[in-house]
Scaffold this motif. Structure first.
Motif, PDB file in Angstrom:
ATOM      1  N   ALA A 198       0.837  -1.194   0.000  1.00 13.86           N
ATOM      2  CA  ALA A 198       0.000   0.000   0.000  1.00 13.86           C
ATOM      3  C   ALA A 198       0.868   1.237   0.000  1.00 13.86           C
ATOM      4  O   ALA A 198       1.861   1.308   0.721  1.00 13.86           O
ATOM      5  CB  ALA A 198      -0.884   0.000   1.249  1.00 13.86           C
ATOM      6  N   PRO A 199       0.576   2.210  -0.871  1.00 18.84           N
ATOM      7  CA  PRO A 199       1.421   3.391  -0.961  1.00 18.84           C
ATOM      8  C   PRO A 199       1.390   4.206   0.322  1.00 18.84           C
ATOM      9  O   PRO A 199       0.359   4.327   0.973  1.00 18.84           O
ATOM     10  CB  PRO A 199       0.806   4.186  -2.125  1.00 18.84           C
ATOM     11  N   VAL A 200       2.563   4.736   0.662  1.00 20.14           N
ATOM     12  CA  VAL A 200       2.654   5.650   1.784  1.00 20.14           C
ATOM     13  C   VAL A 200       2.192   7.013   1.309  1.00 20.14           C
ATOM     14  O   VAL A 200       2.340   7.360   0.135  1.00 20.14           O
ATOM     15  CB  VAL A 200       4.125   5.722   2.271  1.00 20.14           C
ATOM     16  N   ALA A 201       1.644   7.805   2.173  1.00 19.25           N
ATOM     17  CA  ALA A 201       1.201   9.142   1.790  1.00 19.25           C
ATOM     18  C   ALA A 201       2.330   9.883   1.118  1.00 19.25           C
ATOM     19  O   ALA A 201       3.455   9.884   1.591  1.00 19.25           O
ATOM     20  CB  ALA A 201       0.736   9.912   3.024  1.00 19.25           C
ATOM     21  N   ALA A 202       2.050  10.508  -0.025  1.00 16.63           N
ATOM     22  CA  ALA A 202       3.097  11.157  -0.817  1.00 16.63           C
ATOM     23  C   ALA A 202       3.682  12.357  -0.113  1.00 16.63           C
ATOM     24  O   ALA A 202       4.803  12.739  -0.378  1.00 16.63           O
ATOM     25  CB  ALA A 202       2.529  11.569  -2.174  1.00 16.63           C
ATOM     26  N   SER A 203       2.997  12.977   0.754  1.00 18.47           N
ATOM     27  CA  SER A 203       3.530  14.130   1.460  1.00 18.47           C
ATOM     28  C   SER A 203       2.808  14.294   2.778  1.00 18.47           C
ATOM     29  O   SER A 203       1.801  13.662   3.056  1.00 18.47           O
ATOM     30  CB  SER A 203       3.337  15.400   0.618  1.00 18.47           C
ATOM     31  N   GLY A 204       3.349  15.206   3.601  1.00 15.92           N
ATOM     32  CA  GLY A 204       2.737  15.444   4.892  1.00 15.92           C
ATOM     33  C   GLY A 204       1.362  16.051   4.788  1.00 15.92           C
ATOM     34  O   GLY A 204       0.635  16.112   5.782  1.00 15.92           O
ATOM     35  N   ALA A 205       0.954  16.510   3.598  1.00 15.81           N
ATOM     36  CA  ALA A 205      -0.336  17.179   3.434  1.00 15.81           C
ATOM     37  C   ALA A 205      -1.500  16.257   3.754  1.00 15.81           C
ATOM     38  O   ALA A 205      -2.582  16.701   4.104  1.00 15.81           O
ATOM     39  CB  ALA A 205      -0.471  17.715   2.016  1.00 15.81           C
ATOM     40  N   ALA A 206      -1.287  14.898   3.629  1.00 11.49           N
ATOM     41  CA  ALA A 206      -2.368  13.958   3.898  1.00 11.49           C
ATOM     42  C   ALA A 206      -2.556  13.731   5.391  1.00 11.49           C
ATOM     43  O   ALA A 206      -3.508  13.087   5.810  1.00 11.49           O
ATOM     44  CB  ALA A 206      -2.079  12.639   3.205  1.00 11.49           C
ATOM     45  N   ILE A 207      -1.652  14.225   6.210  1.00  7.81           N
ATOM     46  CA  ILE A 207      -1.703  14.056   7.658  1.00  7.81           C
ATOM     47  C   ILE A 207      -1.986  15.407   8.291  1.00  7.81           C
ATOM     48  O   ILE A 207      -1.408  16.418   7.870  1.00  7.81           O
ATOM     49  CB  ILE A 207      -0.360  13.494   8.166  1.00  7.81           C
ATOM     50  N   PRO A 208      -2.870  15.476   9.261  1.00  8.15           N
ATOM     51  CA  PRO A 208      -3.200  16.772   9.868  1.00  8.15           C
ATOM     52  C   PRO A 208      -1.962  17.526  10.344  1.00  8.15           C
ATOM     53  O   PRO A 208      -1.042  16.937  10.923  1.00  8.15           O
ATOM     54  CB  PRO A 208      -4.104  16.383  11.045  1.00  8.15           C
ATOM     55  N   GLU A 209      -1.942  18.809  10.077  1.00 11.43           N
ATOM     56  CA  GLU A 209      -0.814  19.642  10.484  1.00 11.43           C
ATOM     57  C   GLU A 209      -0.666  19.597  12.004  1.00 11.43           C
ATOM     58  O   GLU A 209      -1.642  19.618  12.753  1.00 11.43           O
ATOM     59  CB  GLU A 209      -1.041  21.087  10.030  1.00 11.43           C
ATOM     60  N   GLY A 210       0.583  19.520  12.446  1.00 11.03           N
ATOM     61  CA  GLY A 210       0.851  19.453  13.870  1.00 11.03           C
ATOM     62  C   GLY A 210       1.030  18.043  14.387  1.00 11.03           C
ATOM     63  O   GLY A 210       1.508  17.843  15.510  1.00 11.03           O
ATOM     64  N   THR A 211       0.674  17.036  13.546  1.00  6.33           N
ATOM     65  CA  THR A 211       0.864  15.645  13.939  1.00  6.33           C
ATOM     66  C   THR A 211       2.360  15.338  14.020  1.00  6.33           C
ATOM     67  O   THR A 211       3.132  15.726  13.144  1.00  6.33           O
ATOM     68  CB  THR A 211       0.211  14.694  12.928  1.00  6.33           C
ATOM     69  N   VAL A 212       2.768  14.645  15.050  1.00  3.72           N
ATOM     70  CA  VAL A 212       4.161  14.254  15.211  1.00  3.72           C
ATOM     71  C   VAL A 212       4.274  12.749  14.993  1.00  3.72           C
ATOM     72  O   VAL A 212       3.662  11.959  15.726  1.00  3.72           O
ATOM     73  CB  VAL A 212       4.701  14.632  16.608  1.00  3.72           C
ATOM     74  N   PRO A 266      12.855   2.789  -8.266  1.00  6.42           N
ATOM     75  CA  PRO A 266      12.951   1.343  -8.035  1.00  6.42           C
ATOM     76  C   PRO A 266      11.657   0.810  -7.427  1.00  6.42           C
ATOM     77  O   PRO A 266      10.911   1.567  -6.785  1.00  6.42           O
ATOM     78  CB  PRO A 266      14.123   1.228  -7.048  1.00  6.42           C
ATOM     79  N   PRO A 267      11.368  -0.472  -7.610  1.00  4.97           N
ATOM     80  CA  PRO A 267      10.114  -1.040  -7.100  1.00  4.97           C
ATOM     81  C   PRO A 267       9.959  -0.822  -5.598  1.00  4.97           C
ATOM     82  O   PRO A 267      10.885  -1.042  -4.825  1.00  4.97           O
ATOM     83  CB  PRO A 267      10.242  -2.527  -7.438  1.00  4.97           C
ATOM     84  N   GLY A 268       8.778  -0.367  -5.204  1.00  7.76           N
ATOM     85  CA  GLY A 268       8.459  -0.236  -3.793  1.00  7.76           C
ATOM     86  C   GLY A 268       8.965   1.015  -3.104  1.00  7.76           C
ATOM     87  O   GLY A 268       8.758   1.181  -1.906  1.00  7.76           O
ATOM     88  N   VAL A 269       9.634   1.897  -3.850  1.00  8.09           N
ATOM     89  CA  VAL A 269      10.171   3.123  -3.249  1.00  8.09           C
ATOM     90  C   VAL A 269       9.547   4.328  -3.949  1.00  8.09           C
ATOM     91  O   VAL A 269       9.600   4.434  -5.176  1.00  8.09           O
ATOM     92  CB  VAL A 269      11.705   3.203  -3.366  1.00  8.09           C
ATOM     93  N   HIS A 270       8.965   5.230  -3.181  1.00  5.15           N
ATOM     94  CA  HIS A 270       8.360   6.429  -3.744  1.00  5.15           C
ATOM     95  C   HIS A 270       9.442   7.463  -4.050  1.00  5.15           C
ATOM     96  O   HIS A 270      10.376   7.648  -3.260  1.00  5.15           O
ATOM     97  CB  HIS A 270       7.339   7.023  -2.777  1.00  5.15           C
ATOM     98  N   VAL A 271       9.316   8.126  -5.186  1.00  7.82           N
ATOM     99  CA  VAL A 271      10.260   9.161  -5.591  1.00  7.82           C
ATOM    100  C   VAL A 271       9.510  10.474  -5.752  1.00  7.82           C
ATOM    101  O   VAL A 271       8.449  10.524  -6.389  1.00  7.82           O
ATOM    102  CB  VAL A 271      10.965   8.796  -6.917  1.00  7.82           C
ATOM    103  N   HIS A 272      10.054  11.532  -5.178  1.00  9.20           N
ATOM    104  CA  HIS A 272       9.483  12.867  -5.309  1.00  9.20           C
ATOM    105  C   HIS A 272      10.568  13.825  -5.767  1.00  9.20           C
ATOM    106  O   HIS A 272      11.700  13.786  -5.254  1.00  9.20           O
ATOM    107  CB  HIS A 272       8.901  13.344  -3.978  1.00  9.20           C
ATOM    108  N   VAL A 273      10.249  14.646  -6.729  1.00  7.76           N
ATOM    109  CA  VAL A 273      11.168  15.686  -7.205  1.00  7.76           C
ATOM    110  C   VAL A 273      10.673  17.013  -6.644  1.00  7.76           C
ATOM    111  O   VAL A 273       9.560  17.445  -6.956  1.00  7.76           O
ATOM    112  CB  VAL A 273      11.216  15.729  -8.746  1.00  7.76           C
TER     113      VAL A 273
END
Length: 328
Positions: A146-160, A217-224
């Motif tokens: 299952a993909p991990v959230a692409a960025s912190g935007a999917a998690i409420p701000e302030g979450t640690v 590579p398979p299974g690793v998310h890449v962000h530019v």
């Protein structure tokens, strides 16, 4: 007749072209284009263009490439996108059965696409095991994680998450950014959750950005991402559970990130391509005076540099290499 480009890391393409000639005889409109350690992506791009310019038919071109996601493939992909020819097609996993099959198929095919379709099965079928009973059964398809959230935007701000601090598992300066050596050898060594390619130029260049993402590579998310985004991520506690590999195109971008508050205790220098005005330090690294000043500024921030192309290579001292060229 469909023209063929063989593209590879090192002299592999030249060797397999010679092997193909021994089996099928000399071939017209076939070119081997190789990436050597002293070359950058633009050098490979130009060599591909030069090879194609020698063909009698430049509208129907089949590219047989060694490795998906490597620099030869990335530059072939760039050509196919930029040049806009309807019958330029690439296939990776170059091997001798593939090449011999291509030589035979192009004698009766009018298009590169048709040749590709004919040779695809042959290139896979050329992989055999002796004794036959040891050949693995066809592996069942494994569901992708299952993909991990692409960025912190999917998690409420302030979450640690975790300890609230992103983990920089491996930081590298490499002119080619994400390519075969990084996508295979270093990813297996480091096992990051994601790869962050940090470059203002690439982040705003959709073609280069898409090419890099395709090389994931398979299974690793890449962000530019641009440098300013990395500075934000570094301060965001939502990335506290992230183990990241960071790739910079040059030391100047790395210094800008550090000036923004990001600290890297250790950085690997994998590749800095040669160009006019730069002094060749070793097979993979070339520097000018500005590069040296920048590296020294980063060192003075507390960052330790080491030189290593792939994990199995000997680790070199950049300052000793520069001193040997009277640049330190």
């Amino acid at each position: 007749m469909v023209s063929i480009v063989l593209a590879s890391h090192g002299r592999f393409a030249e060797g397999i072209k010679e092997s193909g000639s021994m089996i099928f005889g000399p071939q017209e409109d076939v070119a081997a284009v190789v990436l050597t350690p002293d070359m950058g992506p633009d050098d490979m791009h130009q060599k591909l263009l030069d090879a194609i310019s020698t063909f009698s038919d430049q509208e129907h071109v089949l590219f047989l490439v060694d490795l998906w996601g490597g620099t030869p493939f990335n530059q072939v992909s760039r050509l196919i996108t930029e040049e806009g020819h309807k019958d330029w097609v690439a296939i990776t996993g170059l091997n001798l059965p593939m090449l011999v099959s291509a030589y035979g198929s192009r004698m009766g095919a009018d298009t590169a696409v048709a040749v590709m379709q004919e040779i695809f099965a042959d290139s896979r079928g050329g992989i055999k095991v002796k004794p036959e009973e040891l050949e693995p059964a066809e592996a069942a398809t494994v569901a992708a994680p299952a993909p991990v959230a692409a960025s912190g935007a999917a998690i409420p701000e302030g979450t640690v998450l975790g300890d609230g601090h992103i983990k920089y598992a491996y930081v590298r300066i490499d002119t080619r950014l994400l390519h075969g050596q990084v996508a295979t050898a270093w990813t297996k060594q480091v096992q990051p959750d994601r790869i962050l390619v940090v470059s203002d130029g690439v982040a705003h260049d959709e073609l280069r950005k898409n090419m890099i993402i395709q090389a994931a590579p398979p299974g690793v998310h890449v962000h530019v991402i641009p440098i300013s985004k990395l500075v934000q991520v570094d301060k965001d506690p939502r990335f506290g559970a992230t183990k990241a590999m960071i790739l910079f195109e040059n030391p100047q971008d790395l210094l800008r990130a550090e000036e923004g508050g990001v600290k890297f205790p250790e950085v690997c220098i994998g590749s800095m391509a040669a160009s006019q005005g730069k002094t060749v330090i070793n097979q993979a690294i070339a520097c000018d005076a500005d590069d040296v000043r920048t590296l020294k500024a980063i060192r003075d921030n507390g960052t330790h540099f080491y030189v290593q192309k792939v994990p199995s290579d000997h680790v070199d001292d950049i300052w000793a290499l520069l001193k040997a060229k009277n640049m330190a």
